[in-house]
Design a protein around this motif. Structure first.
Motif, PDB file in Angstrom:
ATOM      1  N   LYS A  42       4.776 -16.194 -20.630  1.00 36.33           N
ATOM      2  CA  LYS A  42       3.863 -15.229 -19.985  1.00 36.33           C
ATOM      3  C   LYS A  42       3.890 -15.461 -18.480  1.00 36.33           C
ATOM      4  O   LYS A  42       4.071 -16.602 -18.035  1.00 36.33           O
ATOM      5  CB  LYS A  42       2.436 -15.421 -20.484  1.00 36.33           C
ATOM      6  N   TYR A  43       3.637 -14.395 -17.718  1.00 40.81           N
ATOM      7  CA  TYR A  43       3.695 -14.499 -16.256  1.00 40.81           C
ATOM      8  C   TYR A  43       2.514 -13.748 -15.648  1.00 40.81           C
ATOM      9  O   TYR A  43       2.266 -12.588 -15.979  1.00 40.81           O
ATOM     10  CB  TYR A  43       5.017 -13.899 -15.769  1.00 40.81           C
ATOM     11  N   VAL A  44       1.791 -14.432 -14.780  1.00 40.74           N
ATOM     12  CA  VAL A  44       0.676 -13.804 -14.059  1.00 40.74           C
ATOM     13  C   VAL A  44       0.911 -14.044 -12.569  1.00 40.74           C
ATOM     14  O   VAL A  44       1.053 -15.190 -12.129  1.00 40.74           O
ATOM     15  CB  VAL A  44      -0.674 -14.434 -14.475  1.00 40.74           C
ATOM     16  N   SER A  45       0.977 -12.963 -11.791  1.00 42.45           N
ATOM     17  CA  SER A  45       1.157 -13.113 -10.344  1.00 42.45           C
ATOM     18  C   SER A  45      -0.176 -12.843  -9.646  1.00 42.45           C
ATOM     19  O   SER A  45      -0.957 -11.989 -10.074  1.00 42.45           O
ATOM     20  CB  SER A  45       2.241 -12.163  -9.837  1.00 42.45           C
ATOM     21  N   VAL A  46      -0.422 -13.598  -8.587  1.00 38.38           N
ATOM     22  CA  VAL A  46      -1.720 -13.517  -7.909  1.00 38.38           C
ATOM     23  C   VAL A  46      -1.477 -13.539  -6.398  1.00 38.38           C
ATOM     24  O   VAL A  46      -0.734 -14.398  -5.912  1.00 38.38           O
ATOM     25  CB  VAL A  46      -2.604 -14.745  -8.280  1.00 38.38           C
ATOM     26  N   VAL A  47      -2.079 -12.607  -5.661  1.00 37.62           N
ATOM     27  CA  VAL A  47      -1.968 -12.679  -4.200  1.00 37.62           C
ATOM     28  C   VAL A  47      -3.352 -12.969  -3.608  1.00 37.62           C
ATOM     29  O   VAL A  47      -4.374 -12.571  -4.160  1.00 37.62           O
ATOM     30  CB  VAL A  47      -1.367 -11.389  -3.578  1.00 37.62           C
ATOM     31  N   SER A  48      -3.345 -13.676  -2.483  1.00 28.16           N
ATOM     32  CA  SER A  48      -4.644 -14.049  -1.906  1.00 28.16           C
ATOM     33  C   SER A  48      -5.091 -13.056  -0.839  1.00 28.16           C
ATOM     34  O   SER A  48      -6.289 -12.869  -0.624  1.00 28.16           O
ATOM     35  CB  SER A  48      -4.606 -15.468  -1.344  1.00 28.16           C
ATOM     36  N   ASP A  49      -4.142 -12.388  -0.143  1.00 26.27           N
ATOM     37  CA  ASP A  49      -4.508 -11.349   0.831  1.00 26.27           C
ATOM     38  C   ASP A  49      -3.968 -10.030   0.302  1.00 26.27           C
ATOM     39  O   ASP A  49      -2.870 -10.006  -0.238  1.00 26.27           O
ATOM     40  CB  ASP A  49      -3.837 -11.583   2.194  1.00 26.27           C
ATOM     41  N   ASN A  50      -4.706  -8.963   0.504  1.00 25.89           N
ATOM     42  CA  ASN A  50      -4.229  -7.688  -0.034  1.00 25.89           C
ATOM     43  C   ASN A  50      -4.374  -6.577   0.986  1.00 25.89           C
ATOM     44  O   ASN A  50      -5.307  -5.781   0.917  1.00 25.89           O
ATOM     45  CB  ASN A  50      -5.001  -7.349  -1.308  1.00 25.89           C
ATOM     46  N   PRO A  51      -3.448  -6.514   1.962  1.00 26.65           N
ATOM     47  CA  PRO A  51      -3.549  -5.443   2.941  1.00 26.65           C
ATOM     48  C   PRO A  51      -3.418  -4.084   2.260  1.00 26.65           C
ATOM     49  O   PRO A  51      -2.702  -3.961   1.265  1.00 26.65           O
ATOM     50  CB  PRO A  51      -2.366  -5.712   3.878  1.00 26.65           C
ATOM     51  N   SER A  52      -4.118  -3.074   2.778  1.00 28.78           N
ATOM     52  CA  SER A  52      -4.175  -1.778   2.073  1.00 28.78           C
ATOM     53  C   SER A  52      -2.781  -1.165   1.898  1.00 28.78           C
ATOM     54  O   SER A  52      -2.501  -0.527   0.893  1.00 28.78           O
ATOM     55  CB  SER A  52      -5.092  -0.817   2.823  1.00 28.78           C
ATOM     56  N   GLU A  53      -1.853  -1.452   2.858  1.00 25.96           N
ATOM     57  CA  GLU A  53      -0.516  -0.836   2.725  1.00 25.96           C
ATOM     58  C   GLU A  53       0.306  -1.484   1.614  1.00 25.96           C
ATOM     59  O   GLU A  53       1.367  -1.003   1.245  1.00 25.96           O
ATOM     60  CB  GLU A  53       0.250  -0.883   4.069  1.00 25.96           C
ATOM     61  N   ASP A  54      -0.200  -2.582   1.045  1.00 22.67           N
ATOM     62  CA  ASP A  54       0.560  -3.329   0.045  1.00 22.67           C
ATOM     63  C   ASP A  54       0.553  -2.650  -1.331  1.00 22.67           C
ATOM     64  O   ASP A  54       1.420  -2.888  -2.152  1.00 22.67           O
ATOM     65  CB  ASP A  54      -0.033  -4.746  -0.079  1.00 22.67           C
ATOM     66  N   LYS A  55      -0.442  -1.826  -1.592  1.00 27.50           N
ATOM     67  CA  LYS A  55      -0.598  -1.131  -2.891  1.00 27.50           C
ATOM     68  C   LYS A  55      -0.457  -2.107  -4.075  1.00 27.50           C
ATOM     69  O   LYS A  55       0.166  -1.800  -5.080  1.00 27.50           O
ATOM     70  CB  LYS A  55       0.429   0.000  -3.028  1.00 27.50           C
ATOM     71  N   TRP A  56      -1.022  -3.263  -3.935  1.00 27.73           N
ATOM     72  CA  TRP A  56      -0.961  -4.290  -4.993  1.00 27.73           C
ATOM     73  C   TRP A  56      -1.926  -3.932  -6.108  1.00 27.73           C
ATOM     74  O   TRP A  56      -3.115  -3.668  -5.870  1.00 27.73           O
ATOM     75  CB  TRP A  56      -1.317  -5.643  -4.384  1.00 27.73           C
ATOM     76  N   GLN A  57      -1.426  -3.876  -7.337  1.00 22.00           N
ATOM     77  CA  GLN A  57      -2.280  -3.508  -8.481  1.00 22.00           C
ATOM     78  C   GLN A  57      -2.720  -4.753  -9.263  1.00 22.00           C
ATOM     79  O   GLN A  57      -3.516  -4.644 -10.183  1.00 22.00           O
ATOM     80  CB  GLN A  57      -1.483  -2.620  -9.460  1.00 22.00           C
ATOM     81  N   GLY A  58      -2.156  -5.918  -8.904  1.00 20.74           N
ATOM     82  CA  GLY A  58      -2.369  -7.103  -9.749  1.00 20.74           C
ATOM     83  C   GLY A  58      -3.566  -7.933  -9.334  1.00 20.74           C
ATOM     84  O   GLY A  58      -4.499  -7.464  -8.669  1.00 20.74           O
ATOM     85  N   ARG A  59      -3.542  -9.191  -9.723  1.00 21.06           N
ATOM     86  CA  ARG A  59      -4.665 -10.098  -9.491  1.00 21.06           C
ATOM     87  C   ARG A  59      -4.751 -10.488  -8.018  1.00 21.06           C
ATOM     88  O   ARG A  59      -3.744 -10.652  -7.337  1.00 21.06           O
ATOM     89  CB  ARG A  59      -4.485 -11.370 -10.332  1.00 21.06           C
ATOM     90  N   ILE A  60      -5.987 -10.689  -7.564  1.00 18.84           N
ATOM     91  CA  ILE A  60      -6.219 -11.085  -6.172  1.00 18.84           C
ATOM     92  C   ILE A  60      -7.094 -12.343  -6.193  1.00 18.84           C
ATOM     93  O   ILE A  60      -8.030 -12.432  -6.995  1.00 18.84           O
ATOM     94  CB  ILE A  60      -6.948  -9.951  -5.411  1.00 18.84           C
TER      95      ILE A  60
END
Ligand SMILES: Cc1cc2nc3c(=O)[nH]c(=O)nc-3n(C[C@H](O)[C@H](O)[C@H](O)COP(=O)(O)OP(=O)(O)OC[C@H]3O[C@@H](n4cnc5c(N)ncnc54)[C@H](O)[C@@H]3O)c2cc1C
Ligand code: FES
Length: 345
Positions: free
Chosen positions: A267-285
């Motif tokens: 299983k794989y879970v990706s997590v970002v700590s900063d989420n600038p609006s242009e990043d369009k990140w849908q995953g975990r923060i």
């Protein structure tokens, strides 16, 4: 003059040169004590000195606190014996037969999967192979005597090239060179394999599920572990949490996604700590180790392999052991400490 160092509980003992650290003379005598940075920064080599006189050496306070010192602990990569010593520490059995070698290597290929990450492929001289365990690292030996540590990202079976994932530290002596003047066919010198961070496959580890925690280029040794486990059709379930500041820091996200399709139980879970609006990140923060705690509040049956920045490693160990019931002995880590400030020129 030599002094005698006795290790408990194993009962082993060895002769040591007082000019060398407890760790170095143990390694020279063929006894592998746990270690990471060899530089007084990560704390992996911490153990108690039960008797004898010694010099604590130079170390960072966060790796050996005043409370540790009061309880008789020392960092074996820094402490030097003045008399015979008895030390308390668990030896690492499986590394004993693997020689540490110094070898030249040629830069075969340089890839740039992200603006601040380079992947180096290194070729050893003809007929030379580096024997190592998945998760271990090498040191580059620089011309001025300094060293820089980088984890091997290829699994041991896939050893035509050694692969390293190098994050650019602006102003850093070695990584500035990697991102600047270094070119294919350059020759470097390395020493390895090093470190006691590697996948445990002993009876005690049994079928324990594996939690892999990577921060940024801490993905490198985790990749070696996953590819080794896949090659040997290891049946233990593996879950990877990979954290980075933003999505570009997950520089081999496609590879990790592919593992979820090709490795049973992965299983794989990706997590970002900063989420600038242009990043369009849908995953975990958020912070990657906190994502683990939210999903897996009970780690009592797991084995954890963690690699990345010292802050992440310290927080993960503290919180997984303190709040998620992980036995301390099942937390294995390489902390990406940096060496510049404490090495001789
Ligand atoms: C066991 C081990 C394995 C490692 N594996 C990897 C790896 O696979 N990939 C990887 O990218 N790094 C890894 N590192 C970290 C890497 O060795 C250091 O970042 C290294 O110091 C960079 O060398 P440099 O000469 O460019 O910078 P230096 O000349 O060492 O440092 C320049 C300045 O930047 C600061 N600095 C250096 N590194 C960092 C950092 N990581 N974070 C914040 N500030 C820093 C220093 O304090 C110094 O002031 C590992 C470290 C260890 C101990
Ligand atoms: S503090 Fe000794 S190995 Fe890192």
């Amino acid at each position: 003059m030599t002094v005698k160092i006795s290790i408990t509980p194993s009962g082993h003992s060895y002769d040591a040169d007082p000019a060398q650290t407890v760790l170095q003379s143990a390694l020279d005598a063929g006894f592998i004590l746990p270690y990471g940075c060899r530089n007084g920064a990560c704390g992996t080599c911490k153990g108690r000195i039960l008797s004898g006189d010694f010099d604590l050496g130079d170390f960072q306070d966060k790796a050996l606190t005043a409370e540790d010192r009061a309880r008789g602990y020392a960092l074996f990569c820094c402490a030097k014996p003045r008399t015979d010593l008895t030390i308390e520490c668990r030896e690492v059995g499986s590394l004993r037969d693997i020689p540490i070698r110094t070898l030249p290597c040629r830069v075969q290929k340089i890839e740039r999967p992200a603006e601040d990450v380079s992947i180096l492929y290194l070729k050893l001289p003809a007929n030379e192979r580096l024997q190592f365990l998945p998760g271990q690292y090498i040191d580059f030996l620089l011309k001025d005597g300094r060293r820089r540590s980088f984890s091997l990202a290829n699994a041991p079976h896939d050893d035509e090239f050694l692969q390293l994932h190098i994050r650019h530290v602006p102003g850093g002596q070695f990584t500035d060179h990697v991102f600047g003047a270094m070119k294919e066919r350059d020759i470097l010198r390395l020493e390895g394999p090093l470190g006691s961070f590697y996948l445990r496959e002993d009876e005690k580890s049994g079928k324990k599920p594996i939690l892999l925690l990577a921060g940024g280029t801490g993905f490198a040794p985790i990749k070696a572990i996953v590819e080794h486990a896949r090659h040997h059709r290891m049946e233990r379930p593996m879950t990877l949490y990979w954290g980075a500041r933003d999505r570009t820091g997950l520089y081999l996200d496609d590879l990790a996604q592919e593992w979820t399709k090709t490795i049973p139980g992965f299983k794989y879970v990706s997590v970002v700590s900063d989420n600038p609006s242009e990043d369009k990140w849908q995953g975990r923060i958020g912070l990657v180790h906190q994502a683990v705690m939210a999903d897996l509040p009970d780690l009592s049956q797991h084995q954890v392999y963690a690699c990345g920045a010292p802050g992440m490693i310290d927080a993960a160990r503290r919180d997984f052991v303190g709040h998620c019931h992980l036995p301390d002995s099942e937390f294995f880590a390489d902390s990406f400490t940096f060496a510049a400030d404490s090495q001789p020129a």
